[in-house]
Design a protein around this motif. Structure first.
Motif, PDB file in Angstrom:
ATOM      1  N   GLU A 123      66.403  63.355  43.864  1.00 44.27           N
ATOM      2  CA  GLU A 123      66.732  62.107  44.747  1.00 44.27           C
ATOM      3  C   GLU A 123      67.619  62.139  43.808  1.00 44.27           C
ATOM      4  OE1 GLU A 123      64.210  61.991  43.475  1.00 44.27           O
ATOM      5  OE2 GLU A 123      62.829  61.289  45.462  1.00 44.27           O
ATOM      6  N   THR A 124      68.651  62.985  42.174  1.00 45.42           N
ATOM      7  CA  THR A 124      69.126  62.570  42.347  1.00 45.42           C
ATOM      8  C   THR A 124      70.782  63.624  42.011  1.00 45.42           C
ATOM      9  OG1 THR A 124      68.932  61.229  39.940  1.00 45.42           O
ATOM     10  CG2 THR A 124      70.067  62.853  38.934  1.00 45.42           C
ATOM     11  N   LEU A 125      69.407  64.710  42.217  1.00 45.59           N
ATOM     12  CA  LEU A 125      70.855  65.880  42.503  1.00 45.59           C
ATOM     13  C   LEU A 125      71.109  65.922  44.210  1.00 45.59           C
ATOM     14  CD1 LEU A 125      69.774  69.132  40.996  1.00 45.59           C
ATOM     15  CD2 LEU A 125      71.257  67.585  40.538  1.00 45.59           C
ATOM     16  N   VAL A 126      70.083  65.206  45.102  1.00 43.65           N
ATOM     17  CA  VAL A 126      70.836  64.663  46.209  1.00 43.65           C
ATOM     18  C   VAL A 126      72.072  63.899  46.252  1.00 43.65           C
ATOM     19  CG1 VAL A 126      69.949  64.279  48.613  1.00 43.65           C
ATOM     20  CG2 VAL A 126      68.367  65.919  47.176  1.00 43.65           C
ATOM     21  N   CYS A 127      71.509  62.791  45.797  1.00 46.20           N
ATOM     22  CA  CYS A 127      72.711  62.180  46.349  1.00 46.20           C
ATOM     23  C   CYS A 127      74.362  62.313  45.465  1.00 46.20           C
ATOM     24  CB  CYS A 127      71.839  60.601  45.326  1.00 46.20           C
ATOM     25  SG  CYS A 127      71.407  60.128  46.311  1.00 46.20           S
ATOM     26  N   ALA A 128      74.230  62.762  44.370  1.00 44.60           N
ATOM     27  CA  ALA A 128      75.180  63.807  43.157  1.00 44.60           C
ATOM     28  C   ALA A 128      75.080  64.225  42.713  1.00 44.60           C
ATOM     29  CB  ALA A 128      75.785  62.274  42.457  1.00 44.60           C
ATOM     30  N   GLY A 129      75.108  65.812  43.435  1.00 46.28           N
ATOM     31  CA  GLY A 129      73.954  66.725  43.263  1.00 46.28           C
ATOM     32  C   GLY A 129      75.872  67.682  42.678  1.00 46.28           C
ATOM     33  N   GLU A 130      76.949  67.152  42.822  1.00 37.88           N
ATOM     34  CA  GLU A 130      78.189  68.060  42.510  1.00 37.88           C
ATOM     35  C   GLU A 130      78.887  67.038  40.656  1.00 37.88           C
ATOM     36  OE1 GLU A 130      78.929  67.859  45.669  1.00 37.88           O
ATOM     37  OE2 GLU A 130      78.887  69.474  46.468  1.00 37.88           O
ATOM     38  N   LEU A 131      78.361  65.863  40.619  1.00 37.28           N
ATOM     39  CA  LEU A 131      78.500  65.255  40.028  1.00 37.28           C
ATOM     40  C   LEU A 131      77.798  65.107  39.383  1.00 37.28           C
ATOM     41  CD1 LEU A 131      81.247  62.596  40.995  1.00 37.28           C
ATOM     42  CD2 LEU A 131      78.898  61.131  40.301  1.00 37.28           C
ATOM     43  N   VAL A 132      76.791  65.559  39.696  1.00 36.99           N
ATOM     44  CA  VAL A 132      75.430  65.940  38.378  1.00 36.99           C
ATOM     45  C   VAL A 132      75.818  67.054  37.539  1.00 36.99           C
ATOM     46  CG1 VAL A 132      72.966  66.233  37.366  1.00 36.99           C
ATOM     47  CG2 VAL A 132      74.518  63.963  38.745  1.00 36.99           C
ATOM     48  N   MET A 133      76.060  68.087  37.991  1.00 36.30           N
ATOM     49  CA  MET A 133      76.583  69.421  37.555  1.00 36.30           C
ATOM     50  C   MET A 133      77.860  69.346  37.121  1.00 36.30           C
ATOM     51  SD  MET A 133      73.557  70.366  38.438  1.00 36.30           S
ATOM     52  CE  MET A 133      73.968  72.596  37.437  1.00 36.30           C
ATOM     53  N   ASP A 134      78.757  68.761  37.115  1.00 41.16           N
ATOM     54  CA  ASP A 134      80.032  69.035  36.716  1.00 41.16           C
ATOM     55  C   ASP A 134      79.853  68.535  35.645  1.00 41.16           C
ATOM     56  OD1 ASP A 134      80.708  70.525  39.080  1.00 41.16           O
ATOM     57  OD2 ASP A 134      82.207  68.242  39.228  1.00 41.16           O
ATOM     58  N   ALA A 135      78.998  66.716  35.992  1.00 36.59           N
ATOM     59  CA  ALA A 135      79.433  66.041  33.793  1.00 36.59           C
ATOM     60  C   ALA A 135      78.162  66.996  33.498  1.00 36.59           C
ATOM     61  CB  ALA A 135      78.525  64.983  34.211  1.00 36.59           C
ATOM     62  N   ALA A 136      77.209  67.489  33.471  1.00 39.99           N
ATOM     63  CA  ALA A 136      76.113  68.618  32.424  1.00 39.99           C
ATOM     64  C   ALA A 136      77.484  69.823  31.828  1.00 39.99           C
ATOM     65  CB  ALA A 136      74.835  69.246  33.122  1.00 39.99           C
ATOM     66  N   ALA A 137      78.051  70.245  33.408  1.00 39.51           N
ATOM     67  CA  ALA A 137      79.400  71.315  32.589  1.00 39.51           C
ATOM     68  C   ALA A 137      80.029  70.775  31.731  1.00 39.51           C
ATOM     69  CB  ALA A 137      79.628  72.498  33.685  1.00 39.51           C
ATOM     70  N   GLU A 138      80.375  69.845  31.242  1.00 42.38           N
ATOM     71  CA  GLU A 138      81.429  69.170  30.973  1.00 42.38           C
ATOM     72  C   GLU A 138      80.579  68.676  29.193  1.00 42.38           C
ATOM     73  OE1 GLU A 138      83.701  65.385  30.661  1.00 42.38           O
ATOM     74  OE2 GLU A 138      83.958  66.677  32.421  1.00 42.38           O
ATOM     75  N   SER A 139      79.349  68.308  29.779  1.00 39.62           N
ATOM     76  CA  SER A 139      79.301  68.670  27.754  1.00 39.62           C
ATOM     77  C   SER A 139      77.943  68.886  27.063  1.00 39.62           C
ATOM     78  CB  SER A 139      78.019  67.054  28.404  1.00 39.62           C
ATOM     79  OG  SER A 139      76.811  67.483  28.594  1.00 39.62           O
ATOM     80  N   GLY A 140      77.972  70.112  27.856  1.00 39.68           N
ATOM     81  CA  GLY A 140      76.870  71.425  27.515  1.00 39.68           C
ATOM     82  C   GLY A 140      75.459  70.482  27.934  1.00 39.68           C
ATOM     83  N   ALA A 141      75.109  69.597  28.271  1.00 41.60           N
ATOM     84  CA  ALA A 141      73.494  69.470  28.120  1.00 41.60           C
ATOM     85  C   ALA A 141      73.059  70.736  29.505  1.00 41.60           C
ATOM     86  CB  ALA A 141      73.856  67.921  29.438  1.00 41.60           C
ATOM     87  N   GLU A 142      72.007  70.727  29.371  1.00 37.23           N
ATOM     88  CA  GLU A 142      70.918  71.859  29.465  1.00 37.23           C
ATOM     89  C   GLU A 142      70.440  71.173  30.782  1.00 37.23           C
ATOM     90  OE1 GLU A 142      69.776  75.256  26.646  1.00 37.23           O
ATOM     91  OE2 GLU A 142      68.557  73.613  26.955  1.00 37.23           O
ATOM     92  N   ILE A 143      70.842  71.503  32.046  1.00 35.52           N
ATOM     93  CA  ILE A 143      69.860  70.898  33.049  1.00 35.52           C
ATOM     94  C   ILE A 143      68.594  72.334  33.673  1.00 35.52           C
ATOM     95  CG2 ILE A 143      69.507  69.824  35.583  1.00 35.52           C
ATOM     96  CD1 ILE A 143      72.038  68.400  34.884  1.00 35.52           C
TER      97      ILE A 143
END
Ligand code: NDP
Ligand code: MG
Length: 382
Positions: A123-143
């Motif tokens: 549900e997290t990726l469905v609601c805010a997928g772009e935000l989550v993926m952008d945040a991960a790209a910025e911090s370098g966190a692996e999803i």
């Protein structure tokens, strides 16, 4: 490779299976969280000795504190506890196994700390997928996805450096308990019927989503966000046996698939060992005795939630947030025997029709759209 994990939603279906894997692999556990399952969380905390145990229900948390008074485990209550559990410094991996949009803020917090996210909470990726993926790209966190289809795809794309080589993702779908029924028959199905999934034993919300095929719709959006692909490159096929977990078709015509017995502990384990693979004590897949593998087109007329999710996916912005929030509330009402099976689709499409969509939403826009969709439904069923 994970060494110390925190589990958000440790008392649920994925959470408990994650603890099985943690025990088998000898992982340390830093934090365990749940909503109100006091007894189960107490048992888990005594066994795994985390530094922190969280119950978001404050009264339940007070009870847990008393029960664990003889242990060094710190107990906190409320949703702020989820955030604290998500950022504990000793955990390298956060398993997001809560159900629903409640997982969004802690997932973002864990991403901010560059934790590996073993992501079950779709549900997290469905609601805010772009935000989550952008945040991960910025911090370098692996999803690393835990959802079986997305884990399958993740495994199939290892070694693919250029995502333009992917022609199509093919998500497999069991079809759920009402596969092959007419729309009229499906409309009469009850909570008990919907909770009988043919191949997987899961929490009640996702099990109902599997019966409406909304789960597959949410997974289409999840796949689009994880791999930043348009809807035209994400297909769904019915595969009743749940042995082929999903496939990737590449530009040169090669189609790679991941197969295995239906057991979530494999994708959970892979999210821990990635990029390596470890031993798995589970029963291996036996191709000679497993049922014949079949594939068919999904029936989007009888199961219109799949199409509705695809429409939301194309609209983008907060459309997927509204879809998800309305569906969460409708499923909650259905599980409480307050509405019928068809009402899940009806309430969700009504919310999507009534509530305006914000494109390129901020976190605030997403939270506001989520609240508006829930309020619209709850006002009618107070
Ligand atoms: P369950 O309902 O079994 O477990 C949910 C967990 O989240 C429980 O620990 C529950 O605590 C906790 N929780 C529920 N609501 C809240 C809340 N409002 N605040 C804090 N914690 C909460 O769900 P599943 O394990 O089946 O699913 C978890 C996620 O994984 C979902 O997003 C689902 O779509 C996804 N998923 C699940 C699969 C499966 O096989 N189960 C497969 C693929 C994906 P408590 O026990 O106290 O209620
Ligand atoms: Mg799945």
């Amino acid at each position: 490779m994970s060494k110390t994990i925190s589990i958000l939603g440790s008392t649920g279906s994925i959470g408990r299976q994650t603890l099985d894997v943690a025990e088998q692999m000898g992982l340390r556990v830093a934090a365990l969280t749940a909503q109100s399952s006091v007894e189960r969380l107490e048992e888990q905390a005594r066994k795994f000795q985390p530094r922190l145990a969280v119950l978001t229900d404050e009264a339940a948390a007070k009870d847990l504190k008393v029960r664990l008074a003889d242990t060094p485990v710190r107990v906190i209550g409320g949703t702020a506890g989820l955030l604290e559990a998500a950022v504990l410094p000793e955990a390298d991996t956060v398993v997001t196994a809560v159900v629903g949009m409640v997982g969004l803020k802690p997932t973002l917090a864990a991403i901010g700390q560059k934790k590996r996210i073993a992501l079950a909470n779709k549900e997290t990726l469905v609601c805010a997928g772009e935000l989550v993926m952008d945040a991960a790209a910025e911090s370098g966190a692996e999803i690393v996805p835990v959802d079986s289809e997305h884990s399958a795809i993740f495994q199939c794309v290892q070694g693919c450096e250029d995502r333009r080589e992917i022609k199509r993702l093919i998500l497999t779908c069991s079809g759920g308990p009402f596969y092959g029924m007419t729309a009229e028959e499906v409309g009469k199905m009850t909570r008990t019927d919907a909770l009988k999934h043919p191949n997987w034993k899961m929490g009640p919300k996702i099990t109902v989503d599997c019966a409406t095929l909304m789960n597959k719709g949410l997974e289409v959006i999840e796949a689009m966000r994880l791999y930043r692909l348009p809807l035209e490159q994400v297909d769904v096929v019915i595969h009743r046996q749940s042995i082929v977990h999903s496939l990737v078709e590449f530009r040169d015509g090669a189609v790679l698939a991941q197969l295995g017995t239906p057991d979530m502990r494999l994708p959970i384990r892979y999210a821990m060992t990635y990029p390596a693979r470890g031993e798995n004590p589970a029963e291996p897949l036996d191709l000679l005795t497993c049922p014949p593998l079949t594939f068919a087109e999904p029936d989007r007329e009888t199961f219109p939630c799949l199409r509705l999710a695809e429409v939301a996916a194309v609209k983008g912005g907060t459309a997927c947030t509204i879809l998800n929030a309305a569906n969460e509330e409708a499923v909650r009402l259905f599980l409480a025997d307050r509405i019928g099976f068809d009402d899940i689709f009806r309430l969700t499409i009504e919310a999507m029709t009534d509530i305006p969509v914000t494109l390129n939403p901020s976190l605030e826009d997403i939270l506001a759209a989520d609240a508006e969709a829930r309020t619209q439904i709850l006002r009618r069923y107070l």
